[in-house]
Scaffold this motif. Structure first.
Motif, short mmCIF file in Angstrom:
data_model
loop_
_atom_site.label_atom_id
_atom_site.label_comp_id
_atom_site.label_asym_id
_atom_site.label_seq_id
_atom_site.Cartn_x
_atom_site.Cartn_y
_atom_site.Cartn_z
N ASP A 58 0.83 -1.22 0.00
CA ASP A 58 0.00 0.00 0.00
C ASP A 58 0.86 1.27 0.00
O ASP A 58 0.34 2.37 0.15
CB ASP A 58 -0.96 0.00 1.19
CG ASP A 58 -0.25 0.16 2.53
OD1 ASP A 58 1.01 0.06 2.57
OD2 ASP A 58 -0.94 0.39 3.54
N ASN A 59 2.18 1.13 -0.16
CA ASN A 59 3.05 2.32 -0.18
C ASN A 59 3.35 2.67 -1.65
O ASN A 59 4.12 1.99 -2.31
CB ASN A 59 4.34 2.02 0.61
CG ASN A 59 5.10 3.29 0.98
OD1 ASN A 59 4.69 4.39 0.62
ND2 ASN A 59 6.21 3.13 1.67
N PRO A 60 2.71 3.73 -2.17
CA PRO A 60 2.73 4.01 -3.62
C PRO A 60 4.10 4.40 -4.16
O PRO A 60 4.95 4.91 -3.43
CB PRO A 60 1.76 5.19 -3.76
CG PRO A 60 1.74 5.84 -2.41
CD PRO A 60 1.95 4.74 -1.42
N ASP A 113 -6.24 6.25 -5.95
CA ASP A 113 -6.65 6.75 -7.27
C ASP A 113 -5.87 8.01 -7.65
O ASP A 113 -6.27 8.78 -8.52
CB ASP A 113 -8.17 6.96 -7.33
CG ASP A 113 -8.66 7.80 -6.18
OD1 ASP A 113 -7.81 8.45 -5.52
OD2 ASP A 113 -9.88 7.82 -5.93
N THR A 114 -4.73 8.21 -6.97
CA THR A 114 -3.83 9.32 -7.31
C THR A 114 -2.46 8.76 -7.65
O THR A 114 -2.15 7.60 -7.32
CB THR A 114 -3.67 10.28 -6.12
OG1 THR A 114 -3.27 9.51 -4.98
CG2 THR A 114 -4.98 11.02 -5.81
N VAL A 115 -1.63 9.60 -8.29
CA VAL A 115 -0.26 9.18 -8.59
C VAL A 115 0.69 10.36 -8.35
O VAL A 115 0.36 11.50 -8.68
CB VAL A 115 -0.14 8.66 -10.04
CG1 VAL A 115 -0.53 9.71 -11.07
CG2 VAL A 115 1.28 8.16 -10.33
N LEU A 192 3.58 16.71 2.00
CA LEU A 192 3.41 15.37 2.58
C LEU A 192 4.76 14.77 2.98
O LEU A 192 4.83 13.89 3.82
CB LEU A 192 2.72 14.44 1.58
CG LEU A 192 1.38 14.93 1.03
CD1 LEU A 192 0.81 13.92 0.04
CD2 LEU A 192 0.38 15.17 2.16
N ARG A 193 5.82 15.22 2.30
CA ARG A 193 7.17 14.80 2.66
C ARG A 193 8.09 15.96 2.32
O ARG A 193 8.10 16.43 1.18
CB ARG A 193 7.58 13.55 1.88
CG ARG A 193 9.03 13.11 2.20
CD ARG A 193 9.40 11.83 1.51
NE ARG A 193 9.59 11.99 0.08
CZ ARG A 193 9.83 11.00 -0.76
NH1 ARG A 193 9.91 9.77 -0.31
NH2 ARG A 193 10.00 11.23 -2.04
N PRO A 194 8.88 16.48 3.28
CA PRO A 194 9.75 17.62 2.98
C PRO A 194 11.00 17.18 2.22
O PRO A 194 11.49 16.07 2.40
CB PRO A 194 10.12 18.15 4.37
CG PRO A 194 10.01 16.97 5.27
CD PRO A 194 8.98 16.04 4.69
N SER A 226 -2.45 11.10 4.83
CA SER A 226 -2.56 11.59 3.45
C SER A 226 -1.53 10.93 2.55
O SER A 226 -1.62 11.00 1.34
CB SER A 226 -2.37 13.10 3.37
OG SER A 226 -2.36 13.69 4.61
N SER A 227 -0.50 10.34 3.14
CA SER A 227 0.57 9.75 2.35
C SER A 227 1.02 8.48 3.05
O SER A 227 1.51 8.52 4.17
CB SER A 227 1.72 10.76 2.29
OG SER A 227 2.71 10.31 1.44
N PRO A 228 0.82 7.32 2.41
CA PRO A 228 1.04 6.04 3.11
C PRO A 228 2.43 5.89 3.72
O PRO A 228 2.58 5.25 4.76
CB PRO A 228 0.79 5.00 2.02
CG PRO A 228 -0.17 5.67 1.08
CD PRO A 228 0.25 7.10 1.06
N GLY A 229 3.46 6.47 3.08
CA GLY A 229 4.82 6.35 3.62
C GLY A 229 4.94 6.86 5.05
O GLY A 229 5.85 6.46 5.77
N MET A 230 4.03 7.74 5.45
CA MET A 230 4.08 8.31 6.80
C MET A 230 3.86 7.28 7.91
O MET A 230 4.19 7.52 9.06
CB MET A 230 2.97 9.36 6.96
CG MET A 230 3.19 10.62 6.16
SD MET A 230 1.67 11.57 6.13
CE MET A 230 2.29 13.13 5.46
P1 AMP Z 1 9.91 6.55 -2.08
O1 AMP Z 1 9.35 5.78 -3.22
O2 AMP Z 1 10.72 5.70 -1.20
O3 AMP Z 1 10.56 7.83 -2.50
O4 AMP Z 1 8.60 6.97 -1.28
C1 AMP Z 1 7.58 7.65 -1.96
C2 AMP Z 1 6.62 8.24 -0.99
O5 AMP Z 1 5.85 9.24 -1.67
C3 AMP Z 1 5.60 7.24 -0.46
O6 AMP Z 1 6.05 6.61 0.71
C4 AMP Z 1 4.39 8.10 -0.20
O7 AMP Z 1 4.42 8.53 1.14
C5 AMP Z 1 4.54 9.29 -1.16
N1 AMP Z 1 3.58 9.13 -2.27
C6 AMP Z 1 3.79 8.58 -3.49
N2 AMP Z 1 2.68 8.56 -4.22
C7 AMP Z 1 1.72 9.11 -3.45
C8 AMP Z 1 0.31 9.36 -3.63
N3 AMP Z 1 -0.33 9.01 -4.76
N4 AMP Z 1 -0.35 9.93 -2.61
C9 AMP Z 1 0.27 10.28 -1.47
N5 AMP Z 1 1.58 10.06 -1.24
C10 AMP Z 1 2.30 9.49 -2.20
#
Ligand code: AMP
Ligand code: MG
Length: 337
Positions: A58-60, A113-115, A192-194, A226-230
């Motif tokens: 689930d981490n996009p 549904d976003t990229v 969402l990520r600095p 808002s951003s799965p990586g969080m």
């Molecule tokens: P990395 O691929 O390791 O640079 O991590 C990319 C990060 O970008 C992910 O962990 C998400 O937190 C964020 N991200 C990528 N695509 C999306 C999206 N469609 N919506 C929200 N956050 C996203």
């Protein structure tokens, strides 16, 4: 599979592009960190990226294009503000989250549904996108959870035997991943990520720039983000990282009380003049600290460090990106002295 190391010659970039066109995964240098690149529209290739990294499904993944104008091919709507931001920051370390269309498979977007769309400025990455003719999905090329790679050797160490090749394009310029933003309204964005494109820089184009609270604070289990990586522990070496906020004087006293055999410190350039304990340094301003942080965290593992106290920069400008990576590497363990 043996992982081949390729150079940045045109002939080798052609080989890398061919591998990607044929569904393989290649480690590629970018101006942020090294990425694991594959054809973003090829579901099997993208599944291979998740498997090689051990990344949660689930981490996009961010999709990299040669020019921002190509975003119309993979998204359903691009706000006016995105075009303005692209004019100023593309190519460069800015990722914009936009509504995707069905040319981007759900595996790539982690079911969203976003990229996230980015146009890299690194000439090697840019050339590989051009030569392959593919949109390239590329997360950081580390094993999931470990510090991101900033050299081809880091990628090789994490991925040898799991990917077809890695292209050596020297050390990454910025050293931290791209700034990720979403759109909050006609004139507003949310970070969402600095990264190296700072809040102050975004404010030159946007009326309002909100910093998502999850950048500085731990997300509660089960909370919607808002951003799965969080949600995930990130950037973390084997050593236990403890982040320390305060002056070098107070930091030195703390280490005097808590130092032991396999304890190291990661301090700023110049601190070493007054700091008598075992340490590495990671630069004197936040741009240098961003450039060196992941490399130094990896070096500390090689030294056998079990516990590392790290001096934290103030979370302003590019310092916010460094602070954000450190607090996650530390699992939110912060000492204020
Ligand atoms: P990395 O691929 O390791 O640079 O991590 C990319 C990060 O970008 C992910 O962990 C998400 O937190 C964020 N991200 C990528 N695509 C999306 C999206 N469609 N919506 C929200 N956050 C996203
Ligand atoms: Mg990553």
């Amino acid at each position: 599979m043996d992982t081949v190391i390729l150079s940045d010659s045109e002939a080798d970039l052609l080989k890398a592009a061919e591998l990607i066109k044929n569904g393989s995964i290649v480690g590629i240098p970018t101006e942020t960190v090294y990425g694991l690149g594959a054809d973003a529209a090829n579901e099997n290739a993208v599944r291979g990226i998740f498997a090689a990294k051990g990344r949660p499904a689930d981490n996009p993944l961010i999709v990299h294009l040669a020019d921002f104008s190509q975003a119309v091919e993979y998204t359903s709507e691009i706000p006016e503000l995105a075009w303005k931001l692209a004019e100023k920051f593309c190519p460069g370390p800015l990722t914009m989250v936009l509504p995707k269309n069905n040319r981007i498979p759900m595996v790539t977007s982690g079911g969203l549904d976003t990229v996230g769309i980015r146009v890299p400025s690194h000439t090697v990455m840019h050339r590989i996108i051009e030569l392959s003719g593919c949109p390239i999905a590329a997360p950081s090329a580390n094993t999931s959870g470990y510090p991101s790679p900033t050299t081809a050797q880091h990628v090789f160490r994490d991925m040898n035997g799991r990917i077809a090749a890695v292209v050596d394009g020297g050390q990454s310029q910025f050293g931290v991943e791209s700034t990720v933003i979403s759109f909050d309204g006609k004139d507003a964005v949310r970070i969402l990520r600095p990264g190296a494109v700072t809040r102050e820089m975004l404010l030159e184009v946007c009326g309002s720039v909100v910093i998502d609270p999850a950048i500085l604070h731990e997300v509660e289990a089960g909370a919607k983000v808002s951003s799965p990586g969080m949600k995930y522990k990130h950037y973390s070496p084997k050593a236990d990282i403890i982040m320390v906020e305060g002056s070098i004087g107070a930091f030195t006293e703390l280490i005097g009380r808590s130092g032991g055999d396999s304890v190291y410190s990661l301090i700023f350039d110049g601190d070493e003049e007054v700091f008598p304990y075992r340490h590495l340094t990671y630069g004197s301003d936040s741009a240098e600290q961003a450039h060196l942080l992941f490399q130094k965290l990896r070096e500390l593992d090689e030294l056998g460090a079990e516990k590392v106290y790290v001096r934290a920069p103030s979370p302003e400008g590019m310092g916010l990106a460094v602070y954000n990576r450190l607090i996650r590497a530390a699992g939110f363990e912060v000492i204020r002295v």
